[in-house]
Design an enzyme around this catalytic site. Structure first.
Site, PDB file in Angstrom:
ATOM      1  N   TYR A 158       0.808  -1.286   0.059  1.00 20.87           N
ATOM      2  CA  TYR A 158       0.095   0.086  -0.046  1.00 20.87           C
ATOM      3  C   TYR A 158       0.843   1.442   0.147  1.00 20.87           C
ATOM      4  CZ  TYR A 158      -3.969  -2.917   1.075  1.00 20.87           C
ATOM      5  OH  TYR A 158      -5.065  -4.002   0.660  1.00 20.87           O
TER       6      TYR A 158
HETATM    7  C1  LIG Z   1      -0.984  -8.134  -1.739  1.00 21.67           C
HETATM    8  C2  LIG Z   1      -1.664  -8.413  -3.255  1.00 21.67           C
HETATM    9  C3  LIG Z   1      -3.030  -7.940  -3.130  1.00 21.67           C
HETATM   10  C4  LIG Z   1      -1.008  -7.714  -4.427  1.00 21.67           C
HETATM   11  O1  LIG Z   1      -1.790  -8.031  -5.607  1.00 21.67           O
HETATM   12  P1  LIG Z   1      -0.786  -8.504  -6.853  1.00 21.67           P
HETATM   13  O2  LIG Z   1      -1.499  -8.749  -7.952  1.00 21.67           O
HETATM   14  O3  LIG Z   1       0.100  -9.711  -6.516  1.00 21.67           O
HETATM   15  O4  LIG Z   1       0.041  -7.261  -6.947  1.00 21.67           O
HETATM   16  P2  LIG Z   1       0.648  -6.454  -8.131  1.00 21.67           P
HETATM   17  O5  LIG Z   1       1.310  -7.577  -9.370  1.00 21.67           O
HETATM   18  O6  LIG Z   1      -0.393  -5.337  -8.701  1.00 21.67           O
HETATM   19  O7  LIG Z   1       1.857  -5.681  -7.784  1.00 21.67           O
HETATM   20  C5  LIG Z   1       1.940  -4.361  -7.732  1.00 21.67           C
HETATM   21  C6  LIG Z   1       3.421  -4.052  -7.382  1.00 21.67           C
HETATM   22  O8  LIG Z   1       3.267  -4.385  -5.801  1.00 21.67           O
HETATM   23  C7  LIG Z   1       4.140  -4.988  -5.441  1.00 21.67           C
HETATM   24  N1  LIG Z   1       3.705  -6.033  -4.602  1.00 21.67           N
HETATM   25  C8  LIG Z   1       2.981  -7.050  -4.813  1.00 21.67           C
HETATM   26  N2  LIG Z   1       2.804  -7.761  -3.658  1.00 21.67           N
HETATM   27  C9  LIG Z   1       3.388  -7.126  -2.891  1.00 21.67           C
HETATM   28  C10 LIG Z   1       3.487  -7.181  -1.459  1.00 21.67           C
HETATM   29  N3  LIG Z   1       3.105  -8.343  -0.614  1.00 21.67           N
HETATM   30  N4  LIG Z   1       4.783  -6.451  -0.662  1.00 21.67           N
HETATM   31  C11 LIG Z   1       5.206  -5.563  -1.411  1.00 21.67           C
HETATM   32  N5  LIG Z   1       5.077  -5.211  -2.600  1.00 21.67           N
HETATM   33  C12 LIG Z   1       4.259  -6.030  -3.391  1.00 21.67           C
HETATM   34  C13 LIG Z   1       4.771  -5.523  -6.874  1.00 21.67           C
HETATM   35  O9  LIG Z   1       6.102  -6.197  -6.884  1.00 21.67           O
HETATM   36  C14 LIG Z   1       4.529  -4.512  -7.809  1.00 21.67           C
HETATM   37  O10 LIG Z   1       5.413  -3.918  -8.004  1.00 21.67           O
HETATM   38  P3  LIG Z   1       6.250  -3.941  -9.646  1.00 21.67           P
HETATM   39  O11 LIG Z   1       5.414  -3.549 -10.414  1.00 21.67           O
HETATM   40  O12 LIG Z   1       7.462  -2.803  -9.294  1.00 21.67           O
HETATM   41  O13 LIG Z   1       6.751  -5.251  -9.554  1.00 21.67           O
HETATM   42  C15 LIG Z   1      -1.732  -9.942  -3.396  1.00 21.67           C
HETATM   43  O14 LIG Z   1      -0.408 -10.408  -3.590  1.00 21.67           O
HETATM   44  C16 LIG Z   1      -2.461 -10.693  -2.374  1.00 21.67           C
HETATM   45  O15 LIG Z   1      -3.641 -10.847  -2.464  1.00 21.67           O
HETATM   46  N6  LIG Z   1      -1.795 -11.434  -1.562  1.00 21.67           N
HETATM   47  C17 LIG Z   1      -2.459 -12.279  -0.481  1.00 21.67           C
HETATM   48  C18 LIG Z   1      -3.394 -11.516   0.539  1.00 21.67           C
HETATM   49  C19 LIG Z   1      -3.019 -10.485   0.977  1.00 21.67           C
HETATM   50  O16 LIG Z   1      -1.999 -10.306   1.716  1.00 21.67           O
HETATM   51  N7  LIG Z   1      -3.576  -9.214   0.641  1.00 21.67           N
HETATM   52  C20 LIG Z   1      -3.555  -7.713   1.629  1.00 21.67           C
HETATM   53  C21 LIG Z   1      -4.339  -7.814   2.660  1.00 21.67           C
HETATM   54  S1  LIG Z   1      -4.332  -6.265   3.490  1.00 21.67           S
END
Ligand SMILES: CC(C)(COP(=O)(O)OP(=O)(O)OC[C@H]1O[C@@H](n2cnc3c(N)ncnc32)[C@H](O)[C@@H]1OP(=O)(O)O)[C@@H](O)C(=O)NCCC(=O)NCCS
Length: 167
Positions: free
Chosen positions: A140
């Site tokens: 975030y």
């Molecule tokens: C966290 C989550 C929603 C991110 O969605 P995603 O589709 O994997 O993320 P994106 O591909 O859109 O990533 C966007 C950017 O954020 C980064 N990013 C993704 N997950 C990340 C994480 N957990 N921590 C830090 N950065 C992260 C990516 O590297 C990417 O950056 P880049 O473009 O420079 O490579 C997903 O990984 C998820 O559902 N995780 C499990 C549930 C969870 O933890 N949800 C959060 C609840 S508060």
């Protein structure tokens, strides 16, 4: 084409969704529809237009408020002294096989767009999120979310003055 739709149990396969985080899976499987009906939170799912039963990701939104003292000093400018109306991004998750392909970012963009749209009907000063853990908080922060004074895992994104239309 990817689209975001309001969760509909007759179309979307909630049970088939797995993001690797049990609490977020359980919410979609068991509670989201109930909360939606009760006006507790709305849930929106990301699907492929031609295969809408497969949920690729989802988020839930609810009304909330934030005490003025939770905001950074610079963000308190010109705000009244009572709690600030915000939208809470209660949950955000992407399916395990789809993570890392930009869907989380797309969902977040959709959330912000929706909140700006809501502002024609209701005061929504910022978007609030309770990150599940530090990794999620890092995600975030990349998009400008700032920590609240009380908790490093509770973050907010000021929505600025955009999206209000002409008075
Ligand atoms: C966290 C989550 C929603 C991110 O969605 P995603 O589709 O994997 O993320 P994106 O591909 O859109 O990533 C966007 C950017 O954020 C980064 N990013 C993704 N997950 C990340 C994480 N957990 N921590 C830090 N950065 C992260 C990516 O590297 C990417 O950056 P880049 O473009 O420079 O490579 C997903 O990984 C998820 O559902 N995780 C499990 C549930 C969870 O933890 N949800 C959060 C609840 S508060």
């Amino acid at each position: 084409m990817l689209v975001v739709q309001r969760l509909d149990g007759r179309i979307h396969n909630r049970e088939g969704f797995d993001c690797g985080e049990p609490s977020l899976n359980r919410y979609l499987h068991e509670l989201a529809t109930q909360h939606h009906r009760a006006g507790v939170a709305t849930t929106h799912v990301l699907v492929e237009n031609e295969m809408p039963s497969t949920i690729l990701g989802y988020y839930s939104l609810a009304a909330a408020q934030l005490s003025l003292s939770e905001l950074a000093q610079a963000d308190r400018h010109r705000l009244p002294r009572h709690p600030v109306p915000v939208a809470r991004l209660a949950r955000l998750a992407v399916a395990l096989g789809e993570q890392g392909h930009g869907l989380g970012e797309s969902l977040l963009q959709d959330v912000v767009k929706r909140c700006l749209g809501l502002r024609t009907e209701l005061g929504v000063h910022a978007l609030l999120v309770d990150a599940l853990h530090d990794r999620a908080a890092t995600f975030y922060r990349r998009y400008g979310f700032r920590e609240t004074a009380a908790d490093a895992l509770t973050l907010y994104l000021p929505l600025g003055n955009a999206g209000q239309g002409k008075p």
